[in-house]
Write an enzyme that holds these catalytic residues in place. Structure first.
Site, PDB file in Angstrom:
ATOM      1  N   ASN A   1      52.037  42.317 -21.253  1.00 21.29           N
ATOM      2  CA  ASN A   1      52.940  41.922 -20.164  1.00 21.29           C
ATOM      3  C   ASN A   1      52.547  42.528 -18.831  1.00 21.29           C
ATOM      4  O   ASN A   1      52.972  42.050 -17.782  1.00 21.29           O
ATOM      5  CB  ASN A   1      54.391  42.236 -20.530  1.00 21.29           C
ATOM      6  CG  ASN A   1      54.887  41.269 -21.615  1.00 21.29           C
ATOM      7  OD1 ASN A   1      54.221  40.251 -21.893  1.00 21.29           O
ATOM      8  ND2 ASN A   1      55.993  41.588 -22.240  1.00 21.29           N
TER       9      ASN A   1
ATOM     10  N   CYS B   1      57.074  31.062 -24.621  1.00 23.79           N
ATOM     11  CA  CYS B   1      57.943  31.054 -25.811  1.00 23.79           C
ATOM     12  C   CYS B   1      59.320  30.462 -25.469  1.00 23.79           C
ATOM     13  O   CYS B   1      59.881  30.762 -24.436  1.00 23.79           O
ATOM     14  CB  CYS B   1      58.175  32.482 -26.316  1.00 23.79           C
ATOM     15  SG  CYS B   1      56.730  33.194 -27.059  1.00 23.79           S
TER      16      CYS B   1
ATOM     17  N   ARG C   1      65.082  29.631 -19.605  1.00 21.42           N
ATOM     18  CA  ARG C   1      64.378  30.691 -18.867  1.00 21.42           C
ATOM     19  C   ARG C   1      64.108  30.196 -17.451  1.00 21.42           C
ATOM     20  O   ARG C   1      63.015  29.871 -17.073  1.00 21.42           O
ATOM     21  CB  ARG C   1      63.089  31.070 -19.591  1.00 21.42           C
ATOM     22  CG  ARG C   1      63.307  31.608 -20.994  1.00 21.42           C
ATOM     23  CD  ARG C   1      62.015  31.961 -21.690  1.00 21.42           C
ATOM     24  NE  ARG C   1      61.498  33.261 -21.229  1.00 21.42           N
ATOM     25  CZ  ARG C   1      60.330  33.735 -21.645  1.00 21.42           C
ATOM     26  NH1 ARG C   1      59.563  33.024 -22.436  1.00 21.42           N
ATOM     27  NH2 ARG C   1      59.906  34.921 -21.211  1.00 21.42           N
ATOM     28  N   PRO C   2      65.164  30.145 -16.618  1.00 26.01           N
ATOM     29  CA  PRO C   2      65.011  29.634 -15.242  1.00 26.01           C
ATOM     30  C   PRO C   2      64.150  30.560 -14.392  1.00 26.01           C
ATOM     31  O   PRO C   2      63.866  31.699 -14.782  1.00 26.01           O
ATOM     32  CB  PRO C   2      66.440  29.609 -14.730  1.00 26.01           C
ATOM     33  CG  PRO C   2      67.165  30.623 -15.537  1.00 26.01           C
ATOM     34  CD  PRO C   2      66.517  30.609 -16.887  1.00 26.01           C
TER      35      PRO C   2
ATOM     36  N   ASP D   1      65.013  30.731 -10.959  1.00 27.00           N
ATOM     37  CA  ASP D   1      65.783  30.644  -9.704  1.00 27.00           C
ATOM     38  C   ASP D   1      65.664  31.919  -8.863  1.00 27.00           C
ATOM     39  O   ASP D   1      65.641  31.866  -7.627  1.00 27.00           O
ATOM     40  CB  ASP D   1      67.252  30.337 -10.001  1.00 27.00           C
ATOM     41  CG  ASP D   1      67.865  31.357 -10.951  1.00 27.00           C
ATOM     42  OD1 ASP D   1      67.287  31.576 -12.026  1.00 27.00           O
ATOM     43  OD2 ASP D   1      68.879  31.957 -10.592  1.00 27.00           O
TER      44      ASP D   1
ATOM     45  N   ASP E   1      62.288  42.406 -26.704  1.00 30.82           N
ATOM     46  CA  ASP E   1      61.081  42.017 -27.455  1.00 30.82           C
ATOM     47  C   ASP E   1      60.982  42.743 -28.783  1.00 30.82           C
ATOM     48  O   ASP E   1      60.198  42.355 -29.645  1.00 30.82           O
ATOM     49  CB  ASP E   1      59.811  42.317 -26.644  1.00 30.82           C
ATOM     50  CG  ASP E   1      59.764  41.502 -25.375  1.00 30.82           C
ATOM     51  OD1 ASP E   1      58.931  41.813 -24.509  1.00 30.82           O
ATOM     52  OD2 ASP E   1      60.570  40.570 -25.231  1.00 30.82           O
TER      53      ASP E   1
ATOM     54  N   ARG F   1      48.833  35.110 -29.102  1.00 30.26           N
ATOM     55  CA  ARG F   1      49.042  35.186 -27.656  1.00 30.26           C
ATOM     56  C   ARG F   1      49.292  36.624 -27.227  1.00 30.26           C
ATOM     57  O   ARG F   1      49.037  36.985 -26.081  1.00 30.26           O
ATOM     58  CB  ARG F   1      50.271  34.328 -27.266  1.00 30.26           C
ATOM     59  CG  ARG F   1      50.008  32.849 -27.218  1.00 30.26           C
ATOM     60  CD  ARG F   1      51.146  32.156 -26.499  1.00 30.26           C
ATOM     61  NE  ARG F   1      51.449  32.857 -25.259  1.00 30.26           N
ATOM     62  CZ  ARG F   1      52.698  33.007 -24.780  1.00 30.26           C
ATOM     63  NH1 ARG F   1      53.723  32.510 -25.426  1.00 30.26           N
ATOM     64  NH2 ARG F   1      52.914  33.632 -23.646  1.00 30.26           N
TER      65      ARG F   1
HETATM   66  C1  EPZ Z   1      59.348  39.275 -19.360  1.00 35.47           C
HETATM   67  O1  EPZ Z   1      59.737  37.918 -19.295  1.00 35.47           O
HETATM   68  C2  EPZ Z   1      58.451  39.392 -20.582  1.00 35.47           C
HETATM   69  N1  EPZ Z   1      57.300  38.510 -20.435  1.00 35.47           N
HETATM   70  C3  EPZ Z   1      59.219  38.996 -21.849  1.00 35.47           C
HETATM   71  O2  EPZ Z   1      58.368  39.268 -22.955  1.00 35.47           O
HETATM   72  C4  EPZ Z   1      60.457  39.888 -21.972  1.00 35.47           C
HETATM   73  O3  EPZ Z   1      61.202  39.457 -23.090  1.00 35.47           O
HETATM   74  C5  EPZ Z   1      61.299  39.761 -20.698  1.00 35.47           C
HETATM   75  O4  EPZ Z   1      60.492  40.122 -19.553  1.00 35.47           O
HETATM   76  C6  EPZ Z   1      62.511  40.676 -20.728  1.00 35.47           C
HETATM   77  O5  EPZ Z   1      62.107  41.997 -20.900  1.00 35.47           O
HETATM   78  C7  EPZ Z   1      56.293  38.904 -19.616  1.00 35.47           C
HETATM   79  O6  EPZ Z   1      56.334  39.974 -19.020  1.00 35.47           O
HETATM   80  C8  EPZ Z   1      55.132  37.964 -19.505  1.00 35.47           C
HETATM   81  P1  EPZ Z   1      63.034  38.204 -17.083  1.00 35.47           P
HETATM   82  P2  EPZ Z   1      60.460  37.352 -17.942  1.00 35.47           P
HETATM   83  O7  EPZ Z   1      62.731  37.445 -15.856  1.00 35.47           O
HETATM   84  O8  EPZ Z   1      59.879  38.034 -16.772  1.00 35.47           O
HETATM   85  C9  EPZ Z   1      66.926  35.524 -16.712  1.00 35.47           C
HETATM   86  C10 EPZ Z   1      57.206  38.811 -24.914  1.00 35.47           C
HETATM   87  O9  EPZ Z   1      57.615  38.622 -26.062  1.00 35.47           O
HETATM   88  N2  EPZ Z   1      66.304  35.019 -15.476  1.00 35.47           N
HETATM   89  O10 EPZ Z   1      63.185  39.708 -17.006  1.00 35.47           O
HETATM   90  O11 EPZ Z   1      60.444  35.886 -18.025  1.00 35.47           O
HETATM   91  C11 EPZ Z   1      66.169  35.092 -17.957  1.00 35.47           C
HETATM   92  O12 EPZ Z   1      66.605  33.804 -18.381  1.00 35.47           O
HETATM   93  C12 EPZ Z   1      57.910  38.156 -23.754  1.00 35.47           C
HETATM   94  O13 EPZ Z   1      56.248  39.567 -24.582  1.00 35.47           O
HETATM   95  C13 EPZ Z   1      67.045  34.159 -14.646  1.00 35.47           C
HETATM   96  O14 EPZ Z   1      68.186  33.822 -14.944  1.00 35.47           O
HETATM   97  O15 EPZ Z   1      61.938  37.903 -18.195  1.00 35.47           O
HETATM   98  C14 EPZ Z   1      66.527  36.172 -18.952  1.00 35.47           C
HETATM   99  O16 EPZ Z   1      67.782  35.889 -19.538  1.00 35.47           O
HETATM  100  C15 EPZ Z   1      59.038  37.247 -24.217  1.00 35.47           C
HETATM  101  N3  EPZ Z   1      66.463  33.708 -13.514  1.00 35.47           N
HETATM  102  C16 EPZ Z   1      66.667  37.418 -18.082  1.00 35.47           C
HETATM  103  O17 EPZ Z   1      66.823  36.950 -16.731  1.00 35.47           O
HETATM  104  C17 EPZ Z   1      65.184  34.061 -13.138  1.00 35.47           C
HETATM  105  O18 EPZ Z   1      64.719  33.627 -12.065  1.00 35.47           O
HETATM  106  C18 EPZ Z   1      65.451  38.334 -18.114  1.00 35.47           C
HETATM  107  O19 EPZ Z   1      64.323  37.551 -17.780  1.00 35.47           O
HETATM  108  C19 EPZ Z   1      64.464  34.935 -13.983  1.00 35.47           C
HETATM  109  C20 EPZ Z   1      65.048  35.405 -15.142  1.00 35.47           C
END
Ligand code: EPZ
Length: 420
Positions: free
Chosen positions: A24, A117, A122-123, A125, A305, A397
Site C-alpha cells: 500500500n 477489490c 468505494r467512492p 468524492d 485489512d 496482487r
Molecule cells: C486503502 O484503501 C488501502 N488500499 C486498503 O487496503 C485499506 O483497506 C484502506 O486504505 C483502509 O485502510 C491502498 O492503500 C491501495 P480509504 P483506500 O480511502 O485508500 C471511504 C488492501 O487489502 N471513502 O481510507 O481506498 C471508503 O469508502 C486494501 O490492501 C469515501 O467515502 O481507503 C471507506 O469506507 C483493501 N470517500 C473509507 O472511506 C472517498 O473519497 C476508507 O477508505 C474515499 C474513501
C-alpha cells in the site's frame, strides 16, 4: 484453464519468514515518483502484480522503468501526459494516484475509473473535493475523469472521513501548488508517512504526515532521490496471525512492531505467546486461545485489512468472538467461505459473530478479494484435508511469493491448472 492454490492442512509451521516492502506504500510511491524532474530509485519493491500493472501505466506515459531485483528505477525526464484509458488502469484502485500526480505536475489528467477489490461502495468524492479546493475542474464522462486546473493554489481541506487514498492524492496534487495546503482530519497510516518521506527527499515541503493535520508548501522543482519502502504491516500481521494459528515456533522478520500494535495487543488478549523484538516477532505454540471482540478503525486502530485473516484464527478460539468493520461494512464475504469449511459464523450488516473452537475441513473456496484470500490460506493450513482456493489472482496482487514463504515454513502448498 485457470489456476488454483492447493493446501494440505493440519501441518505445524516452523522457521523464519522475512516480510516484503509494503504494497500500500508501493502503489502510491510509484505514481508519486513521476512528480520528480529526474530519475527516482525505489528499493524494497515487492514482487506483486499491482507493481507490474503500475509499471505498465508508467510506460504508457513514456516513463522509463527499469527493474533490478527489488529495485525500481523510474525516469520521468521524457514522460508525456497522455490520456490513461487503457484496461490496465482498471485493474487496481491505486491507479487513481495518477490523478494527484499528473494533476500536480501538469495541471491536467484524463483517467479511466479505477478498479480494485470489491469491499462495498468505494467512492472517491473526498479526492475530488481536494482537487477542486486546489482550483481544479473535475468532469466525469465516458467512464473516466477529466481533471483540469489553470493553476493550483494551496487551500485548507477538511476530510469528512480520514481517507488514506484522498490524503495521499491531495498531498501529491499540492506538491507544486502555489502556497500552503492544509489537510485536516488526514489519515495517519504509516504508508502516508512513507509517501511524504519520498516527496520531501525529492525537495517537497510536507509536514505533519502521520498526524491528522498535514501541511504542504508548494515548491518549484522536485529532484530525483533514492527511497527504501517500509515493510508491509498487513503482510506482517497476516503471518503473525498464521503463526498463532498453526506454528510451533515462527519468527516474522523485517517488521515495524509499532505498525501492528493494535493486532498484537488483541492477540495477547487471546493468549497468543509472542516475543516482540525491535524488528521481528517470535510466535510460539500458545495452547487454547480465548475469544475476543474486534472493531476496525483507521490507523492506529485495528486495521480493516487484518479482520479477514484474523477471522480464520477466531474459528479456533474458545467462546464467541465479535468482529465489527467500521471502514467497510460489506467486507465479510470470507465468512461464507469459512462456513463452507465448517466454521460457525453469523453475518450481519457490518459485523460477524464467530463461535469456536470449530474443526475446519478442506474444501473448494474462493478468494473474493485480496485479504479474503489470506483468510482462506490460514483456514487451509488449519483444516483437515486439502483446500482448493480459486481466483488466486487476488492473492498475487498483494502478497509477494506467499507460496514460497509458506513452503519454507513447512506448509504443503502448491498451484495447479484446472479446467475453467
Ligand atoms: C486503502 O484503501 C488501502 N488500499 C486498503 O487496503 C485499506 O483497506 C484502506 O486504505 C483502509 O485502510 C491502498 O492503500 C491501495 P480509504 P483506500 O480511502 O485508500 C471511504 C488492501 O487489502 N471513502 O481510507 O481506498 C471508503 O469508502 C486494501 O490492501 C469515501 O467515502 O481507503 C471507506 O469506507 C483493501 N470517500 C473509507 O472511506 C472517498 O473519497 C476508507 O477508505 C474515499 C474513501
Amino acid at each position: 484453464m485457470k489456476e488454483v492454490i492447493k493446501i494440505e492442512g493440519g501441518r505445524r509451521l516452523k522457521g523464519e519468514v522475512t516480510i516484503s516492502g509494503s504494497k500500500n506504500a508501493t502503489v502510491a510511491l510509484i505514481p508519486a515518483a513521476v512528480l520528480a524532474n529526474e530519475p527516482v530509485t525505489i528499493l524494497g519493491v515487492p514482487e506483486i502484480s499491482d507493481v507490474r500493472s503500475l509499471s505498465e501505466i508508467l510506460r504508457i506515459l513514456n516513463v522509463d522503468v527499469r527493474e533490478e531485483g527489488d529495485m525500481l528505477r523510474i525516469d520521468p525526464t521524457k514522460m508525456r501526459n497522455v490520456d490513461l484509458e487503457q484496461d490496465v488502469v482498471t485493474k487496481l484502485r491505486a491507479s487513481y494516484y495518477f490523478m494527484g500526480a499528473l494533476l500536480g505536475k501538469y495541471g491536467h489528467v484524463r483517467i479511466k475509473m479505477p478498479g480494485g477489490c470489491y469491499l462495498g461502495p468505494r467512492p472517491i468524492d473526498l479526492h475530488i473535493k481536494g482537487f477542486e479546493a486546489l482550483g481544479a475542474v473535475v468532469e466525469y464522462e465516458r467512464g473516466g475523469y477529466t481533471i483540469h486546473a489553470e493553476e493550483l493554489t494551496g487551500a485548507k481541506i477538511f476530510l469528512d472521513i480520514a481517507s488514506v487514498g484522498a490524503t495521499i492524492n491531495i498531498m501529491m496534487a499540492a506538491a507544486y501548488a502555489d502556497g500552503r495546503t492544509t489537510i485536516e482530519n488526514a489519515a495517519r497510516e504509516p504508508e502516508i508517512i512513507d509517501v511524504a518521506t519520498l516527496l520531501n527527499k525529492m525537495g517537497a515541503n510536507v509536514k505533519g504526515a502521520g498526524t491528522n493535520v498535514i501541511t504542504i508548501d508548494g515548491v518549484r522543482n522536485l529532484n530525483g532521490c533514492v527511497h527504501e519502502i517500509i515493510p508491509d504491516r498487513i503482510e506482517a500481521g497476516t503471518f503473525v496471525i498464521m503463526a498463532a494459528a498453526c506454528a510451533d515456533e515462527m519468527k516474522i522478520s523485517n517488521i515495524i512492531p509499532k505498525h501492528i500494535e493494535a493486532l498484537t495487543s488483541k492477540l495477547e488478549e487471546m493468549g497468543v505467546n509472542m516475543e516482540i523484538g525491535i524488528d521481528s516477532i517470535i510466535v510460539r505454540n500458545s495452547g487454547p486461545l480465548h475469544a475476543i471482540d474486534v472493531t476496525t478503525k483507521p490507523y492506529p486502530g485495528f486495521a480493516t485489512d487484518l479482520q479477514q485473516p484474523l477471522t480464520a484464527l477466531l474459528t479456533q478460539a474458545q467462546g464467541v468472538s465479535h468482529v465489527t468493520d467500521t471502514v467497510y461494512s460489506e467486507r465479510f464475504k470470507h465468512c461464507v467461505e469459512l462456513q463452507r469449511m465448517g466454521a460457525e459464523i453469523e453475518i450481519s450488516k457490518g459485523s460477524s459473530t464467530i463461535t469456536g473452537p470449530r474443526k475446519l475441513y478442506g474444501d473448494k473456496v474462493t478468494a473474493t478479494d485480496l485479504r479474503c484470500g489470506a483468510s482462506m490460506i490460514i483456514a487451509g493450513l488449519l483444516a483437515e484435508g486439502t483446500t482448493e482456493i480459486h481466483d488466486t489472482y487476488h492473492i498475487d496482487r498483494g502478497y509477494d511469493d506467499i507460496d514460497g514463504k509458506l513452503k519454507k515454513l513447512g506448509a504443503v502448498i502448491y498451484r495447479e491448472k484446472i479446467e475453467d
